[in-house]
Scaffold this motif. Sequence first.
Motif, PDB file in Angstrom:
ATOM      1  N   UNK A 109       0.819  -1.222   0.000  1.00 42.32           N
ATOM      2  CA  UNK A 109       0.000   0.000   0.000  1.00 42.32           C
ATOM      3  C   UNK A 109       0.848   1.266   0.000  1.00 42.32           C
ATOM      4  N   UNK A 110       2.056   1.188   0.546  1.00 43.81           N
ATOM      5  CA  UNK A 110       2.958   2.347   0.549  1.00 43.81           C
ATOM      6  C   UNK A 110       4.121   2.021  -0.380  1.00 43.81           C
ATOM      7  N   UNK A 111       4.368   2.880  -1.370  1.00 41.26           N
ATOM      8  CA  UNK A 111       5.439   2.585  -2.340  1.00 41.26           C
ATOM      9  C   UNK A 111       6.778   2.373  -1.644  1.00 41.26           C
ATOM     10  N   UNK A 112       7.549   1.418  -2.129  1.00 37.32           N
ATOM     11  CA  UNK A 112       8.845   1.122  -1.519  1.00 37.32           C
ATOM     12  C   UNK A 112      10.005   1.629  -2.380  1.00 37.32           C
ATOM     13  N   UNK A 152       8.212  -7.134   2.900  1.00 38.00           N
ATOM     14  CA  UNK A 152       8.657  -5.789   3.301  1.00 38.00           C
ATOM     15  C   UNK A 152       7.505  -4.786   3.244  1.00 38.00           C
ATOM     16  N   UNK A 153       7.375  -4.013   4.312  1.00 37.28           N
ATOM     17  CA  UNK A 153       6.402  -2.920   4.320  1.00 37.28           C
ATOM     18  C   UNK A 153       7.037  -1.705   4.961  1.00 37.28           C
ATOM     19  N   UNK A 207      -4.410   5.456  -2.305  1.00 33.84           N
ATOM     20  CA  UNK A 207      -3.585   4.459  -2.985  1.00 33.84           C
ATOM     21  C   UNK A 207      -4.022   3.081  -2.517  1.00 33.84           C
ATOM     22  N   UNK A 208      -3.523   2.679  -1.379  1.00 36.48           N
ATOM     23  CA  UNK A 208      -3.833   1.326  -0.942  1.00 36.48           C
ATOM     24  C   UNK A 208      -4.866   1.294   0.172  1.00 36.48           C
ATOM     25  N   UNK A 209      -5.639   2.328   0.315  1.00 38.81           N
ATOM     26  CA  UNK A 209      -6.559   2.355   1.448  1.00 38.81           C
ATOM     27  C   UNK A 209      -7.891   1.757   1.084  1.00 38.81           C
ATOM     28  N   UNK A 210      -8.509   1.193   2.060  1.00 36.82           N
ATOM     29  CA  UNK A 210      -9.847   0.632   1.865  1.00 36.82           C
ATOM     30  C   UNK A 210     -10.910   1.711   2.030  1.00 36.82           C
ATOM     31  N   UNK A 211     -12.149   1.289   2.082  1.00 41.62           N
ATOM     32  CA  UNK A 211     -13.242   2.261   2.152  1.00 41.62           C
ATOM     33  C   UNK A 211     -13.370   2.818   3.580  1.00 41.62           C
TER      34      UNK A 211
END
Lengths: 539, 539
Positions: A289-292, A303-304, A331-335
């Motif tokens: 969800x967070x770019x690496x 890896x996160x 970006x990678x978040x849900x509702x």
Amino acid sequence: MSADGGSGPVAAEARPVPHGPDVPGLMDAFWAYETALMADDLPTLDALFAPGPDTLRGDAAGLLVGHEAISSFRGGRGGAPARRIVRVEVRALGERHAVVVAITELLRGGRGQQTQVWERGEGGWKVAVAHVAVAAPALDRRIWRVVGTPLVPATTEGGPLTGETVAVKDLFAVAGQRIGAGNPARLAEASPEPRHAAAVEALLGAGAAVTGIAATDELAYSLAGTSTHYGTPPNPRAPHRISGGSSSGSASAVSLGHASLGLGTDTGGSIRVPAAYQGLWGIRTTHGAVPRDGLLPLAPSFDTVGLLARTPGPLARAADVLLHDVDGAAAGTGRAGMLAGAALRTVPGLVELADGDVAEAIDAALRRWAGSRRMERAAAIDEAAHTAWLGAFRTIQAREAWQAHGDWVRVHEGDLGPDVAARFRTARTVTAEQERRAREVRAVAAEEVRGRLGGGVLVVPAASSVAPLLRDSAAGGPLIEAQRERTLRLTCLAGLAGLPAVTVPLRTAAGLPTGVTLVGPAGSDVELIHLAAALEETP
Amino acid sequence: MSADGGSGPVAAEARPVPHGPDVPGLMDAFWAYETALMADDLPTLDALFAPGPDTLRGDAAGLLVGHEAISSFRGGRGGAPARRIVRVEVRALGERHAVVVAITELLRGGRGQQTQVWERGEGGWKVAVAHVAVAAPALDRRIWRVVGTPLVPATTEGGPLTGETVAVKDLFAVAGQRIGAGNPARLAEASPEPRHAAAVEALLGAGAAVTGIAATDELAYSLAGTSTHYGTPPNPRAPHRISGGSSSGSASAVSLGHASLGLGTDTGGSIRVPAAYQGLWGIRTTHGAVPRDGLLPLAPSFDTVGLLARTPGPLARAADVLLHDVDGAAAGTGRAGMLAGAALRTVPGLVELADGDVAEAIDAALRRWAGSRRMERAAAIDEAAHTAWLGAFRTIQAREAWQAHGDWVRVHEGDLGPDVAARFRTARTVTAEQERRAREVRAVAAEEVRGRLGGGVLVVPAASSVAPLLRDSAAGGPLIEAQRERTLRLTCLAGLAGLPAVTVPLRTAAGLPTGVTLVGPAGSDVELIHLAAALEETP
């Protein structure tokens, strides 16, 4: 005193005249102590400290209680820094007690103050209470590699993170700085990075400033923080205990108030473990969800990017920034509202994997929270299956770590600490076939873990124990390895399933920091922090 | 406690149970003190500290003696950092005394220890001795702007400066870093430097590492170190007193042992004054002998590269490096042995320009040195001529400073501290004709000063006083301005003549740091350090 200050009595002509009353015998004892200290004469030092369990000695590393603990500390430190006494103040406290305050000048530079309460007994004057302070170094190299005021200013004024300061784990690119990854040989070979890592860029763009680059366990391949190269960062809420890692420097920087946010990574618990050991809030974000970009990998399948903070507010705001791209689009978040009414779900047997004091603290938290959230029990995990899942996690992690770093490790094994070197020796042996089988197990495990969420949030110990004592914690030593094994059994669950995990700080009955992790559905990251914060605010 | 910790009593349920004996009334007094501290309730704090001149309170800034000094300190600090007490140890010391050791957790992060000796009198329990320690910040911004471990590694192994660490004044270019020159607005506008300043390059090439970039008075246009932007660096050998400047951060970094060498500049005393105030060895090099490439100018006619160290050995080795170019050929150095047999020459009236305690310390040094060196008296300097020389120095300095920085200052006057802003307002008014006349006076003064060397070395006070007390030292305040005027009268002599000057640390009778400067012939720099070191080693 000799030039190196290491031995010999303090010559009488080098002694300042004490200010205060002439207390018979006291100054002789004081100078005998000083002479013994400079000579590291342990028997004399022990004899000049009051015997028994009530004697106190405190310094920046923590308070020691009892003659035995103090004697053991002295035996392990290898001598005090060479110094000279430049001022002495004496105050008599009745017939049998006196306090001596001494100002010291260290030969290495800087000054110190030492406050001693002396007690006169049958054996003469002895120290009952001592408080020792010396000037801090420019930078605590256990925590930091480079720091500025700030190192990198925010690129926005008035953003959601304005006023926040960030300790960046030494795995992320910071423009103009090298990535050291916790290893001096790697640092020496590194070139300055041309641009910031995506996560660093996002925080700066939201108004946060980067305070500096913080210590990491080598290549992030540890959960302890016990760096053989730079030392173990201090744990201010649990003095004389290890920091936890691998986001060790970021965590200690946040604990100490050097920064308000720690930017780290979590592959197998590298945010959750230091959060628990140090009493911090932490988030391991949803995988992917967070770019690496600009982040040195350990094992990309797990890896996160993660964050640490002292309170949930900044953690939620910073997570919100990281989970949205530069246009502000999710970006990678849900509702929104996806955790409204979500139950807290425990998995029978998981809390029991932790030590009794940790389990008790979690049970107490669950009792507090039961008033505000529905509590449910998920299905237990079969022990053999759980062991297979952990094995799959470790196999994939090792295989990917070797793919990422094997070429470098091959020519640098001697430059690695014993714990990380051993892990890479094992990693090197993992075959493609073993990896393939592990990925099959992992797919099942991920389904099983996600299934146990059942629309709710799993409650899992963040680490199997409180932070081990520093003196028991040699890198690669049996205690650290055993705790790593037990903790990974807990932390691998979120990793296998790629789920976000928020660690909530708790205290054991003895007052030591520990933590519990809430594992939520993919994309629930920020809501999960809000849920956890609301639980802890419930009266 | 409220969220900001600023007021209200410490709720009983938030108080840890003390370990130790139950001493009647003691804990009530302890918590009353803590509550008053968090509320910054000065009358209650004063009432709970024992009256009289013997009460002690020490912290990292120094030791305060007497109720009055402690009360005055408290009145000026504007409250203690918000904290909570997490642990309390009590020890009874007879009937009327007790010690309470408390561990604190600061709301801003980090922990502290407070050791209090309490005394029971007619007015109840009162603190007789207190020792307060809190976790240090990541970086002391009074001293440093950016620090690494190191910030820049040496470029040579096994050079003459291997193992030495350097605090670089924030006027020198360090590749990849900006030059801030002590001013935040200037820093914000600056771009990273493409290459190292020549002096930085030379030190790195000789094996020294750069620890970091250290504070300077704004644009080096002060002798005090009292930065309105970053605070006054601490002076560990003279607590509660100013650091001296403008090489203030480099000096404090060396005093504290953060670095072994301070790289600075000396235009009108910016090495010699902090050396004297902090008890360091310092050298202002022969004008023009060390390349100033990559150094932000103040007044090129007088600007020189300088060094600070705790002992003469590293100072001489580093000066030797700076005074030779990269091929090892002598650049601005004179012939070897040029000071063999040189007399120490005093100028009647010069030592008397300093305060009595400083003059006494210098006279004592001269008596010590008379055994090993011939002593001579040079001709006195006519007072009116001396005043004209000082005027010429200031006129040329001001004119050149305006030429160097006028364009920037025009649009940034509001961004400067009051002292430096006032100097630039004056500088702006200096005419070309005034400068021309000043250069004529300067030529005469230079001849006169060189003539007084007479083949020997002049002995001049390094500063007119010991370091003024911090509490009396507002930037631009009358005390600082008066000391600057008196000190410049002494320091301008080497500047006008372009001569090297080595400051030797001394102590006043009261134990405060001060210094004397030896001014030698052009190119005698390294020999001058050796001469000074030999004088101080003479039994």
